[in-house]
Design a protein around this motif. Sequence first.
Motif, PDB file in Angstrom:
ATOM      1  N   ALA A  39      20.286   6.659   7.648  1.00  0.00           N
ATOM      2  CA  ALA A  39      18.971   6.724   8.306  1.00  0.00           C
ATOM      3  C   ALA A  39      18.106   7.798   7.654  1.00  0.00           C
ATOM      4  CB  ALA A  39      19.141   7.000   9.802  1.00  0.00           C
ATOM      5  N   ILE A  40      18.713   8.935   7.331  1.00  0.00           N
ATOM      6  CA  ILE A  40      17.960   9.995   6.649  1.00  0.00           C
ATOM      7  C   ILE A  40      17.533   9.513   5.266  1.00  0.00           C
ATOM      8  CG2 ILE A  40      18.159  12.296   5.610  1.00  0.00           C
ATOM      9  CD1 ILE A  40      19.946  13.068   7.975  1.00  0.00           C
ATOM     10  N   GLY A  41      18.438   8.808   4.595  1.00  0.00           N
ATOM     11  CA  GLY A  41      18.119   8.302   3.258  1.00  0.00           C
ATOM     12  C   GLY A  41      16.958   7.323   3.254  1.00  0.00           C
ATOM     13  N   LEU A  42      16.803   6.551   4.344  1.00  0.00           N
ATOM     14  CA  LEU A  42      15.761   5.521   4.376  1.00  0.00           C
ATOM     15  C   LEU A  42      14.459   5.991   5.021  1.00  0.00           C
ATOM     16  CD1 LEU A  42      15.999   2.478   3.370  1.00  0.00           C
ATOM     17  CD2 LEU A  42      18.170   3.676   3.495  1.00  0.00           C
ATOM     18  N   LEU A  43      14.465   7.127   5.681  1.00  0.00           N
ATOM     19  CA  LEU A  43      13.242   7.566   6.368  1.00  0.00           C
ATOM     20  C   LEU A  43      12.039   7.696   5.420  1.00  0.00           C
ATOM     21  CD1 LEU A  43      11.768   8.319   8.925  1.00  0.00           C
ATOM     22  CD2 LEU A  43      12.648  10.642   8.726  1.00  0.00           C
ATOM     23  N   PRO A  44      12.250   8.104   4.164  1.00  0.00           N
ATOM     24  CA  PRO A  44      11.092   8.209   3.266  1.00  0.00           C
ATOM     25  C   PRO A  44      10.339   6.891   3.064  1.00  0.00           C
ATOM     26  CG  PRO A  44      12.928   9.435   2.370  1.00  0.00           C
ATOM     27  CD  PRO A  44      13.466   8.664   3.550  1.00  0.00           C
ATOM     28  N   LEU A  45      10.945   5.757   3.437  1.00  0.00           N
ATOM     29  CA  LEU A  45      10.202   4.493   3.399  1.00  0.00           C
ATOM     30  C   LEU A  45       9.055   4.521   4.404  1.00  0.00           C
ATOM     31  CD1 LEU A  45      12.526   1.359   3.403  1.00  0.00           C
ATOM     32  CD2 LEU A  45      10.940   2.093   1.629  1.00  0.00           C
ATOM     33  N   MET A  46       9.184   5.293   5.454  1.00  0.00           N
ATOM     34  CA  MET A  46       8.240   5.279   6.573  1.00  0.00           C
ATOM     35  C   MET A  46       7.272   6.450   6.553  1.00  0.00           C
ATOM     36  SD  MET A  46       9.365   2.669   8.137  1.00  0.00           S
ATOM     37  CE  MET A  46      10.726   1.695   7.529  1.00  0.00           C
ATOM     38  N   ALA A  47       7.675   7.577   5.993  1.00  0.00           N
ATOM     39  CA  ALA A  47       6.851   8.789   6.075  1.00  0.00           C
ATOM     40  C   ALA A  47       6.844   9.491   4.725  1.00  0.00           C
ATOM     41  CB  ALA A  47       7.408   9.729   7.140  1.00  0.00           C
TER      42      ALA A  47
ATOM     43  N   ALA B  51       9.109   8.762  12.428  1.00  0.00           N
ATOM     44  CA  ALA B  51      10.380   8.058  12.579  1.00  0.00           C
ATOM     45  C   ALA B  51      10.453   7.424  13.969  1.00  0.00           C
ATOM     46  CB  ALA B  51      11.546   9.024  12.369  1.00  0.00           C
ATOM     47  N   TYR B  52      10.029   8.177  14.987  1.00  0.00           N
ATOM     48  CA  TYR B  52      10.059   7.674  16.352  1.00  0.00           C
ATOM     49  C   TYR B  52       9.112   6.482  16.495  1.00  0.00           C
ATOM     50  CZ  TYR B  52       9.668   7.766  21.471  1.00  0.00           C
ATOM     51  OH  TYR B  52       9.665   7.443  22.802  1.00  0.00           O
ATOM     52  N   ALA B  53       7.913   6.609  15.905  1.00  0.00           N
ATOM     53  CA  ALA B  53       6.903   5.553  16.040  1.00  0.00           C
ATOM     54  C   ALA B  53       7.312   4.274  15.311  1.00  0.00           C
ATOM     55  CB  ALA B  53       5.561   6.052  15.519  1.00  0.00           C
ATOM     56  N   THR B  54       8.111   4.406  14.254  1.00  0.00           N
ATOM     57  CA  THR B  54       8.481   3.230  13.467  1.00  0.00           C
ATOM     58  C   THR B  54       9.973   2.948  13.589  1.00  0.00           C
ATOM     59  OG1 THR B  54       8.882   4.561  11.492  1.00  0.00           O
ATOM     60  CG2 THR B  54       6.661   3.694  11.753  1.00  0.00           C
ATOM     61  N   ALA B  55      10.582   3.389  14.695  1.00  0.00           N
ATOM     62  CA  ALA B  55      12.046   3.377  14.794  1.00  0.00           C
ATOM     63  C   ALA B  55      12.673   2.011  14.509  1.00  0.00           C
ATOM     64  CB  ALA B  55      12.477   3.883  16.163  1.00  0.00           C
TER      65      ALA B  55
ATOM     66  N   PRO C 184       0.843  -1.204   0.000  1.00  0.00           N
ATOM     67  CA  PRO C 184       0.000   0.000   0.000  1.00  0.00           C
ATOM     68  C   PRO C 184       0.872   1.247   0.000  1.00  0.00           C
ATOM     69  CG  PRO C 184       0.035  -1.017   2.169  1.00  0.00           C
ATOM     70  CD  PRO C 184       0.749  -1.948   1.249  1.00  0.00           C
ATOM     71  N   VAL C 185       0.351   2.327  -0.515  1.00  0.00           N
ATOM     72  CA  VAL C 185       1.129   3.561  -0.506  1.00  0.00           C
ATOM     73  C   VAL C 185       1.097   4.189   0.878  1.00  0.00           C
ATOM     74  CG1 VAL C 185       0.897   4.017  -2.955  1.00  0.00           C
ATOM     75  CG2 VAL C 185      -0.833   4.859  -1.378  1.00  0.00           C
ATOM     76  N   GLU C 186       1.930   5.205   1.066  1.00  0.00           N
ATOM     77  CA  GLU C 186       2.150   5.783   2.389  1.00  0.00           C
ATOM     78  C   GLU C 186       0.933   6.548   2.891  1.00  0.00           C
ATOM     79  OE1 GLU C 186       3.717   6.378  -0.327  1.00  0.00           O
ATOM     80  OE2 GLU C 186       5.725   5.571  -0.080  1.00  0.00           O
ATOM     81  N   VAL C 187       0.964   6.719   4.199  1.00  0.00           N
ATOM     82  CA  VAL C 187      -0.001   7.591   4.849  1.00  0.00           C
ATOM     83  C   VAL C 187       0.434   9.039   4.616  1.00  0.00           C
ATOM     84  CG1 VAL C 187      -0.907   8.228   7.109  1.00  0.00           C
ATOM     85  CG2 VAL C 187      -0.406   5.830   6.581  1.00  0.00           C
ATOM     86  N   THR C 188      -0.517   9.895   4.262  1.00  0.00           N
ATOM     87  CA  THR C 188      -0.201  11.321   4.113  1.00  0.00           C
ATOM     88  C   THR C 188      -0.060  11.939   5.498  1.00  0.00           C
ATOM     89  OG1 THR C 188      -1.522  11.355   2.122  1.00  0.00           O
ATOM     90  CG2 THR C 188      -0.972  13.474   3.066  1.00  0.00           C
ATOM     91  N   VAL C 189       1.107  12.531   5.762  1.00  0.00           N
ATOM     92  CA  VAL C 189       1.380  13.036   7.105  1.00  0.00           C
ATOM     93  C   VAL C 189       1.090  14.533   7.191  1.00  0.00           C
ATOM     94  CG1 VAL C 189       3.214  13.446   8.780  1.00  0.00           C
ATOM     95  CG2 VAL C 189       3.115  11.272   7.581  1.00  0.00           C
ATOM     96  N   LEU C 190       0.283  14.924   8.148  1.00  0.00           N
ATOM     97  CA  LEU C 190       0.135  16.338   8.468  1.00  0.00           C
ATOM     98  C   LEU C 190      -0.170  16.447   9.947  1.00  0.00           C
ATOM     99  CD1 LEU C 190      -3.282  17.741   8.046  1.00  0.00           C
ATOM    100  CD2 LEU C 190      -2.861  15.861   6.528  1.00  0.00           C
ATOM    101  N   ASP C 191       0.087  17.615  10.515  1.00  0.00           N
ATOM    102  CA  ASP C 191      -0.046  17.758  11.951  1.00  0.00           C
ATOM    103  C   ASP C 191      -0.661  19.107  12.291  1.00  0.00           C
ATOM    104  OD1 ASP C 191       0.166  17.775  14.654  1.00  0.00           O
ATOM    105  OD2 ASP C 191       2.348  18.017  14.702  1.00  0.00           O
ATOM    106  N   PRO C 192      -2.014  19.162  12.353  1.00  0.00           N
ATOM    107  CA  PRO C 192      -2.668  20.448  12.625  1.00  0.00           C
ATOM    108  C   PRO C 192      -2.313  21.005  14.005  1.00  0.00           C
ATOM    109  CG  PRO C 192      -4.255  18.811  11.844  1.00  0.00           C
ATOM    110  CD  PRO C 192      -2.984  18.087  12.130  1.00  0.00           C
ATOM    111  N   ALA C 193      -1.728  20.174  14.883  1.00  0.00           N
ATOM    112  CA  ALA C 193      -1.392  20.671  16.213  1.00  0.00           C
ATOM    113  C   ALA C 193      -0.028  21.366  16.247  1.00  0.00           C
ATOM    114  CB  ALA C 193      -1.411  19.524  17.223  1.00  0.00           C
TER     115      ALA C 193
END
Length: 775
Positions: free
Chosen positions: A666-674, A713-717, A431-440
């Motif tokens: 780690a920075i290079g691979l983070l886009p796999l998660m977010a 990143a923290y949630a999927t560390a 499945p494709v990624e979750v769209t991340v946004l943070d209104p808070a």
Amino acid sequence: MLDVTSTAYSPAELLHRFQARTSESPITHVEHVPAREGRPAPWPSWASPEVVAALNAHGIARPWEHQATAASLAAEGIHVVVATGTASGKSLAYQLPVLSRLLGDERATALYLSPTKALAADQLRAVAKLGLDGVRPATYDGDTSREEREWIRQHSRLVLTNPDMLHHALLPGHARWGSFLRRLSYVVIDECHAYRGVFGSHVAHVLRRLRRLATRYGGSPTFVLASATSGDPADAASRLTGLPVTAVTADASPRGATTFALWEPPLLPADPPDENLPEVRRSALSETADLLADAVVAGTRTLAFIRSRRGAEVVATMTRRSLDEAVPGLGDRVAAYRAGYLKEDRRQIERALLSGDLLGLASTNALELGVDLVGLDAVLICGYPGTRASLWQQAGRAGRAGGEALAVLIARDDPLDTYLVHHPSALFGRPVEVTVLDPANPYVLGPQLCCAASEAPLRADDLELFGGEAARAAVDGLTASGALRKRPSGWYWTHPGRPDVDLRGAGGAPVSVVESATGRLLGTVDQSSSHFMLHTGAVYLHQGVTHLVDELDLEDAVALVRRADPDWSTHARDVTDVSVLGVRSHVDAGPVGLYLGDVEVTGQVVSYQRRRLGSGEVIDTKPLDLPVRELRTVAVWFTVSPRALEAAGVEPPDVPGALHAAEHAAIGLLPLMATCDRWDIGGLSTANHVDTEAPTVFVYDGHPGGAGFAERAYATAAAWLAATREAIAACGCESGCPSCVQSPKCGNGNNPLHKPGAVRVLDTVLAALGAATAG
Ligand SMILES: [Zn+2]
Ligand SMILES: [Zn+2]
């Protein structure tokens, strides 16, 4: 003379042609995405016969199942998001309920929002040609004249606009839109996956402001959203609107087959052979230019997507040059295309590609392109675009009616791309990624609450809409700082003028690039990139023409450039520092700590190197006098005790290099998660950080207040760092290369880096985290 005519090449033949140019086998995987039969549905019984007749007359005999399902939910007043593939006919899903309503209730109004003006103009054409009486659709944007605006407010019942206009014009001037808002029955949000990160968080509040004002005037619109395929679209749509939203995701439109190839450019032969030099692959840009030239010679209409503006220019230039060498004049059938060009130029280029005058286009972002631009023979994707969602969106531009199309992903020499072309299962059938946004995000919430208060005083019961507890805390802070004033009836904005809030969050006005000799405006570059791209002395490319920057004037946001043809390229260097402001959450894993928290990052572009074209030899390093940029944001970081490092076999002198290498990968691979790319995030590693008092690797959001990336990143560390470890360990290089631990944006020139040490660091972290969560 080569005759360039319409193509007769099948995807397999074209791929074969591509491969014939090299003796190696650059294709690591071929995926056949099969054709899909369409599943039509009957017209819903509630649909207006007039609308159905108009659609019939324009060649739509029946809706597809997903269109009918989404339209019927919307007609019942249920907020709905339809998330299906490119060209699956998402427009019909909102046109049917909206137009039926407008015809059935002559007082009803509707608002349509798109992230780009081009898309709104396209929708206007689509609705206007249906010729329905009394709808009076109109676009309302920055180009709309004062007289037109007046007419639109009074007479149009379907207003097509964008979030920026809503924010800057419509909501502040709501008194004049009162009757429109009172009768507002639908709000359509097209391409809603574009609202991610900081921009998405701003738009989420603009929509809450719209909902609040509509309610005050007595309107209660149903929201209909259209999204590219994305992970959990219902959740993303509800974060965006603040409402419960039902998702329709089963795509029932027919689709032609696509052959999707993964391509890893071959290694360059070392000349002379030298075992001590790292192996280097041919650049993805050169490779893409060659394939684009091949495709043009074969007469196939081909779009190449390039990550960076500069890259798009380079590919177009290289392609034109090699075509002109083969057949003088053939190069004219290739062009570059990117954001920052003027609108008229962009539309003209699109028309030329559609008509076949142009055969090849090197473009930046798919979203910048007009929506008509589909049905191409082939799409080349130069470098993974950062998310599977955008990968499919770009590939979706290919697709010949009744035939097969070709898509090729050409890997760049970096850890994520290399990982992906060798792990096709990470791309296909996932499945494709979750769209991340943070209104808070407090940097979004505070300014947006000021905007809301300036439109109408904030009442205590409004705060629930803007995020409850977070909004109450923000309002208290704004009152204490004097931004808002508290009265018995609520919080007021009492300053002259409106709050100055930029939705795009790019920080300041874009920098105009001006040719000093002629005064001609070549284009624009956003402020944050300008320090890197337009510093004094930088080499800047526009439509394949090289310019040198004479002066970057940050005060007036202008860069003066002149044409030049230097035989060097420029590379900016920066220094970065991170200080910890507070910890939000942490995992205590014995010798290892994992943290999420608020940080302040200071960064400064301090110098640039000039490197000889071709050899890459450093000519010199020149200092720059640019201001420090400060960023308060959210970071994830881990610490490892020096003892544990020593026990894992990382000798003290190797610690800085090991941490630095782990940070890069780690920075290079983070886009796999977010849903971010490596340019959205930054990092810092140090053998002893003053705040953590331990060897530490920081990875932070590159946007003020954070955009949700560090949180992901923290949630999927554990999964994130395991993929990072695997990417480094699996790389065949000896001591680190761009495919694993080198970074193109390193402010330290990729020094020091210790590849085996990075694997040991990550093993230590993963083992400790695993033990901590198991226990
Ligand atoms: Zn490597
Ligand atoms: Zn670095």
